[in-house]
Design an enzyme around this catalytic site. Sequence first.
Site, short mmCIF file in Angstrom:
data_model
loop_
_atom_site.label_atom_id
_atom_site.label_comp_id
_atom_site.label_asym_id
_atom_site.label_seq_id
_atom_site.Cartn_x
_atom_site.Cartn_y
_atom_site.Cartn_z
N ALA A 29 8.43 4.61 -15.29
CA ALA A 29 8.68 3.43 -15.46
C ALA A 29 6.99 2.71 -15.62
CB ALA A 29 9.36 2.67 -14.47
N ASN A 30 7.19 1.42 -15.94
CA ASN A 30 5.75 0.78 -15.70
C ASN A 30 6.13 -0.43 -14.94
OD1 ASN A 30 6.28 -1.51 -17.59
ND2 ASN A 30 6.75 0.17 -18.86
N ARG A 31 4.79 -1.28 -14.64
CA ARG A 31 4.81 -2.52 -13.77
C ARG A 31 5.26 -3.75 -14.53
NH1 ARG A 31 2.17 -0.86 -9.45
NH2 ARG A 31 0.66 1.15 -9.66
#
Length: 223
Positions: A29-31
């Site tokens: 995932a990412n932020r």
Amino acid sequence: IAQKPLAGKHVLVTSGPTHEPIDPVRYIANRSSGKQGHAIAAAAAAAGASVTLVSGPVGLPDPDGVTTIHVESAREMLAATEAALPADIAVFAAAVADWRVADAAPEKMKKGPSGTPALALVENPDILATVAHRKTGRPALVVGFAAETENVIDYARAKLARKGCDLIVANDVGGTGVMGGDSNTVHLVTRDGVETWPTLAKEEVASRLIAHLAGLTGVSKAG
Ligand code: C5P
């Protein structure tokens, strides 16, 4: 000035990160928080548009008055986005994962004597470019985002051409926590030039962006 400049228009917004499965319990995932994209969907609804929000996994409530479709992966986001067309305006604010795991394991991966697993990655479809390059049913206005840590304007110009969109909202994510934060400093990059806005709350960026897009579609004078 019209109260509901986007009345009668369909606005499509993507928002949030994507989750790319490794196995049934793990993902890449990412932020991205989805705050900016969700604020844009809410602002479009406030401007009178019918709004479809295609959202990756976020910790935000669905905006009021917006049809929200929840997806996990980039491929699900592409399918939901294409299913939501036609739209008059499409804003691609999601932070789509560039890569996914080539062969996600059907069962939970276990530690064992064979050592550490190697994850082979393959490129995800580019949702923005796919929609912007459609021969039929392309939204009249296609807007992308560009989060960069350097050469923000130059990269945004290149992205505008490569992805075939009409406008790039570029922001500098180097250093200060834009991803997950509540404010944003953006540059509106088109073929004609660059407009830089002051640092604003993401809600304010959203409402100004929607007003700007309503002006570009020429519909702000209609109501
Ligand atoms: O190339 P980059 O990821 O920086 O481009 C960002 C823009 O492209 C954003 O508008 C993002 O929503 C969109 N994008 C997309 N699908 C991808 C990658 C990016 O729609 N696979």
